[in-house]
Design a protein around this motif. Structure first.
Motif, PDB file in Angstrom:
ATOM      1  N   THR A   1      -3.192 -23.137  -8.766  1.00  0.00           N
ATOM      2  CA  THR A   1      -3.510 -22.777  -7.390  1.00  0.00           C
ATOM      3  C   THR A   1      -4.740 -23.580  -7.000  1.00  0.00           C
ATOM      4  OG1 THR A   1      -3.877 -20.913  -5.878  1.00  0.00           O
ATOM      5  CG2 THR A   1      -4.970 -20.794  -8.031  1.00  0.00           C
ATOM      6  N   ARG A   2      -5.221 -23.371  -5.811  1.00  0.00           N
ATOM      7  CA  ARG A   2      -6.493 -23.972  -5.400  1.00  0.00           C
ATOM      8  C   ARG A   2      -7.502 -22.835  -5.273  1.00  0.00           C
ATOM      9  NH1 ARG A   2      -5.963 -29.098  -5.021  1.00  0.00           N
ATOM     10  NH2 ARG A   2      -4.029 -30.016  -4.294  1.00  0.00           N
ATOM     11  N   LEU A   3      -8.606 -22.987  -5.965  1.00  0.00           N
ATOM     12  CA  LEU A   3      -9.682 -21.989  -5.956  1.00  0.00           C
ATOM     13  C   LEU A   3     -10.930 -22.698  -5.444  1.00  0.00           C
ATOM     14  CD1 LEU A   3     -10.242 -19.034  -6.750  1.00  0.00           C
ATOM     15  CD2 LEU A   3     -10.924 -19.872  -8.980  1.00  0.00           C
ATOM     16  N   ASP A   4     -11.464 -22.226  -4.342  1.00  0.00           N
ATOM     17  CA  ASP A   4     -12.605 -22.893  -3.705  1.00  0.00           C
ATOM     18  C   ASP A   4     -12.296 -24.361  -3.433  1.00  0.00           C
ATOM     19  OD1 ASP A   4     -14.077 -20.506  -3.802  1.00  0.00           O
ATOM     20  OD2 ASP A   4     -14.842 -20.982  -5.809  1.00  0.00           O
ATOM     21  N   GLY A   5     -11.046 -24.651  -3.063  1.00  0.00           N
ATOM     22  CA  GLY A   5     -10.635 -26.002  -2.727  1.00  0.00           C
ATOM     23  C   GLY A   5     -10.366 -26.911  -3.909  1.00  0.00           C
ATOM     24  N   ARG A   6     -10.461 -26.382  -5.118  1.00  0.00           N
ATOM     25  CA  ARG A   6     -10.256 -27.188  -6.334  1.00  0.00           C
ATOM     26  C   ARG A   6      -9.044 -26.696  -7.099  1.00  0.00           C
ATOM     27  NH1 ARG A   6     -15.665 -27.075  -9.633  1.00  0.00           N
ATOM     28  NH2 ARG A   6     -14.524 -28.649 -10.823  1.00  0.00           N
ATOM     29  N   ALA A   7      -8.393 -27.626  -7.807  1.00  0.00           N
ATOM     30  CA  ALA A   7      -7.246 -27.260  -8.648  1.00  0.00           C
ATOM     31  C   ALA A   7      -7.719 -26.352  -9.779  1.00  0.00           C
ATOM     32  CB  ALA A   7      -6.592 -28.510  -9.210  1.00  0.00           C
ATOM     33  N   TRP A   8      -6.994 -25.271  -9.993  1.00  0.00           N
ATOM     34  CA  TRP A   8      -7.317 -24.266 -11.019  1.00  0.00           C
ATOM     35  C   TRP A   8      -6.009 -23.875 -11.684  1.00  0.00           C
ATOM     36  CZ3 TRP A   8     -11.773 -21.575 -12.529  1.00  0.00           C
ATOM     37  CH2 TRP A   8     -11.579 -20.386 -13.241  1.00  0.00           C
TER      38      TRP A   8
ATOM     39  N   LEU B   1      10.120 -17.412 -11.698  1.00  0.00           N
ATOM     40  CA  LEU B   1       9.313 -16.225 -11.975  1.00  0.00           C
ATOM     41  C   LEU B   1       8.216 -16.617 -12.955  1.00  0.00           C
ATOM     42  CD1 LEU B   1       8.770 -13.092 -12.239  1.00  0.00           C
ATOM     43  CD2 LEU B   1      10.436 -13.143 -14.095  1.00  0.00           C
ATOM     44  N   ALA B   2       6.993 -16.259 -12.639  1.00  0.00           N
ATOM     45  CA  ALA B   2       5.861 -16.443 -13.551  1.00  0.00           C
ATOM     46  C   ALA B   2       5.065 -15.149 -13.576  1.00  0.00           C
ATOM     47  CB  ALA B   2       4.977 -17.600 -13.089  1.00  0.00           C
ATOM     48  N   CYS B   3       4.596 -14.773 -14.753  1.00  0.00           N
ATOM     49  CA  CYS B   3       3.813 -13.546 -14.893  1.00  0.00           C
ATOM     50  C   CYS B   3       2.393 -13.891 -15.316  1.00  0.00           C
ATOM     51  CB  CYS B   3       4.449 -12.621 -15.924  1.00  0.00           C
ATOM     52  SG  CYS B   3       6.096 -12.073 -15.457  1.00  0.00           S
ATOM     53  N   LEU B   4       1.421 -13.311 -14.597  1.00  0.00           N
ATOM     54  CA  LEU B   4      -0.004 -13.553 -14.850  1.00  0.00           C
ATOM     55  C   LEU B   4      -0.708 -12.223 -15.023  1.00  0.00           C
ATOM     56  CD1 LEU B   4       0.976 -16.027 -13.014  1.00  0.00           C
ATOM     57  CD2 LEU B   4      -1.408 -16.241 -12.425  1.00  0.00           C
ATOM     58  N   ARG B   5      -1.778 -12.254 -15.800  1.00  0.00           N
ATOM     59  CA  ARG B   5      -2.616 -11.061 -15.907  1.00  0.00           C
ATOM     60  C   ARG B   5      -3.139 -10.752 -14.510  1.00  0.00           C
ATOM     61  NH1 ARG B   5      -4.570  -8.175 -19.974  1.00  0.00           N
ATOM     62  NH2 ARG B   5      -3.930  -9.731 -21.495  1.00  0.00           N
TER      63      ARG B   5
ATOM     64  N   ALA C   1      -6.777 -16.527 -10.629  1.00  0.00           N
ATOM     65  CA  ALA C   1      -5.563 -17.218 -10.182  1.00  0.00           C
ATOM     66  C   ALA C   1      -4.597 -16.249  -9.511  1.00  0.00           C
ATOM     67  CB  ALA C   1      -4.883 -17.917 -11.352  1.00  0.00           C
ATOM     68  N   ALA C   2      -4.375 -15.100 -10.126  1.00  0.00           N
ATOM     69  CA  ALA C   2      -3.453 -14.122  -9.539  1.00  0.00           C
ATOM     70  C   ALA C   2      -3.941 -13.677  -8.163  1.00  0.00           C
ATOM     71  CB  ALA C   2      -3.283 -12.920 -10.468  1.00  0.00           C
ATOM     72  N   ALA C   3      -5.222 -13.394  -8.049  1.00  0.00           N
ATOM     73  CA  ALA C   3      -5.779 -12.953  -6.762  1.00  0.00           C
ATOM     74  C   ALA C   3      -5.599 -14.035  -5.693  1.00  0.00           C
ATOM     75  CB  ALA C   3      -7.253 -12.592  -6.917  1.00  0.00           C
ATOM     76  N   GLU C   4      -5.857 -15.284  -6.051  1.00  0.00           N
ATOM     77  CA  GLU C   4      -5.756 -16.378  -5.082  1.00  0.00           C
ATOM     78  C   GLU C   4      -4.307 -16.632  -4.679  1.00  0.00           C
ATOM     79  OE1 GLU C   4      -7.485 -19.210  -2.530  1.00  0.00           O
ATOM     80  OE2 GLU C   4      -8.212 -17.424  -3.539  1.00  0.00           O
TER      81      GLU C   4
ATOM     82  N   LYS D   1     -11.406 -22.817 -15.401  1.00  0.00           N
ATOM     83  CA  LYS D   1     -10.139 -23.519 -15.613  1.00  0.00           C
ATOM     84  C   LYS D   1      -9.852 -24.508 -14.481  1.00  0.00           C
ATOM     85  CE  LYS D   1      -8.361 -19.605 -18.228  1.00  0.00           C
ATOM     86  NZ  LYS D   1      -9.639 -18.969 -18.398  1.00  0.00           N
ATOM     87  N   PHE D   2     -10.914 -25.174 -13.998  1.00  0.00           N
ATOM     88  CA  PHE D   2     -10.726 -26.185 -12.971  1.00  0.00           C
ATOM     89  C   PHE D   2     -10.004 -27.381 -13.573  1.00  0.00           C
ATOM     90  CE2 PHE D   2     -14.355 -23.871 -11.087  1.00  0.00           C
ATOM     91  CZ  PHE D   2     -13.764 -23.546  -9.877  1.00  0.00           C
ATOM     92  N   LEU D   3      -9.063 -27.931 -12.832  1.00  0.00           N
ATOM     93  CA  LEU D   3      -8.210 -28.999 -13.341  1.00  0.00           C
ATOM     94  C   LEU D   3      -8.228 -30.246 -12.473  1.00  0.00           C
ATOM     95  CD1 LEU D   3      -5.074 -26.872 -14.340  1.00  0.00           C
ATOM     96  CD2 LEU D   3      -6.869 -27.768 -15.826  1.00  0.00           C
ATOM     97  N   ASP D   4      -9.305 -30.463 -11.732  1.00  0.00           N
ATOM     98  CA  ASP D   4      -9.367 -31.638 -10.864  1.00  0.00           C
ATOM     99  C   ASP D   4      -9.163 -32.927 -11.648  1.00  0.00           C
ATOM    100  OD1 ASP D   4      -9.872 -30.065  -8.580  1.00  0.00           O
ATOM    101  OD2 ASP D   4     -12.009 -30.009  -9.055  1.00  0.00           O
ATOM    102  N   ASP D   5      -9.575 -32.960 -12.920  1.00  0.00           N
ATOM    103  CA  ASP D   5      -9.460 -34.173 -13.727  1.00  0.00           C
ATOM    104  C   ASP D   5      -8.033 -34.458 -14.189  1.00  0.00           C
ATOM    105  OD1 ASP D   5      -9.691 -31.848 -15.366  1.00  0.00           O
ATOM    106  OD2 ASP D   5     -10.235 -33.081 -17.085  1.00  0.00           O
ATOM    107  N   VAL D   6      -7.127 -33.473 -14.106  1.00  0.00           N
ATOM    108  CA  VAL D   6      -5.746 -33.688 -14.564  1.00  0.00           C
ATOM    109  C   VAL D   6      -4.711 -33.417 -13.478  1.00  0.00           C
ATOM    110  CG1 VAL D   6      -6.268 -33.303 -17.008  1.00  0.00           C
ATOM    111  CG2 VAL D   6      -5.562 -31.371 -15.572  1.00  0.00           C
ATOM    112  N   CYS D   7      -5.152 -33.037 -12.293  1.00  0.00           N
ATOM    113  CA  CYS D   7      -4.249 -32.841 -11.157  1.00  0.00           C
ATOM    114  C   CYS D   7      -4.637 -33.852 -10.090  1.00  0.00           C
ATOM    115  CB  CYS D   7      -4.363 -31.422 -10.588  1.00  0.00           C
ATOM    116  SG  CYS D   7      -3.712 -30.138 -11.656  1.00  0.00           S
ATOM    117  N   GLY D   8      -3.859 -34.912  -9.972  1.00  0.00           N
ATOM    118  CA  GLY D   8      -4.171 -35.964  -9.017  1.00  0.00           C
ATOM    119  C   GLY D   8      -3.820 -35.556  -7.604  1.00  0.00           C
ATOM    120  N   ALA D   9      -3.705 -36.528  -6.766  1.00  0.00           N
ATOM    121  CA  ALA D   9      -3.331 -36.303  -5.369  1.00  0.00           C
ATOM    122  C   ALA D   9      -1.870 -35.859  -5.346  1.00  0.00           C
ATOM    123  CB  ALA D   9      -3.527 -37.571  -4.560  1.00  0.00           C
TER     124      ALA D   9
END
Length: 164
Positions: free
Chosen positions: A24-31, A49-53, A58-61, A91-99
């Protein structure tokens, strides 16, 4: 007497599964976060279907925005899986999630990514089940790449493919 939760956990660890990261995007960043419960639900419309705690950021966003991505990791992406599974760690993923060509971030180099629109959610126990209609499929860069597999607390690799 053994705890039924521990017995169930031990039994489910024997299940072999592809390793997926829900994004998802959390505070504008990939998470992202690693999840073990992911599957297709139907083809018409294409739904997963995906299940999250339930208590995760992430679930809240995802529940707030109604969008999420899912990346089926490639066999060389174990580090990404471990990072996204670390309890309490960012769990920010900006370095592995490109454009991303889609609304939701997907992990670069994944076998495949899905951009999903949340159509339904259901809470059960400490998790929330997210049903997402697939708005776009993002093919990975390497056709025929093997997915990262997980069972009994460890990653597995498939043997190289041989010509038929």
């Amino acid at each position: 007497m053994e705890n039924p939760t521990d017995t169930f956990r031990a039994a489910m660890r024997r299940h072999v599964t592809g390793v997926t990261v829900v994004t998802t995007r959390l505070d504008g960043r990939a998470w992202g976060m690693t999840v073990s419960a992911f599957t297709s639900v139907c083809l018409e419309p294409p739904t997963v279907l995906a299940c999250l705690r339930r208590t995760t950021a992430a679930a809240a966003e995802i529940l707030r925005t109604g969008r999420f991505g899912v990346s089926l990791l490639a066999e060389d992406q174990g580090e990404i899986s471990r990072r996204c599974a670390a309890p309490g760690a960012p769990k920010f993923l900006d370095d592995v999630c490109g454009a991303a060509p889609t609304h939701s971030p997907v992990v670069d180099g994944a076998v495949v990514g899905f951009d999903c629109v949340l159509v339904r959610s259901a809470e059960l126990g400490d998790h929330v089940a997210l049903f997402g209609e697939v708005a776009a499929v993002v093919a990975g860069p390497t056709p025929g790449a093997h997915p990262l597999l997980y069972t009994d607390g460890d990653y597995l690799s498939l043997p190289p493919r041989t010509a038929a």
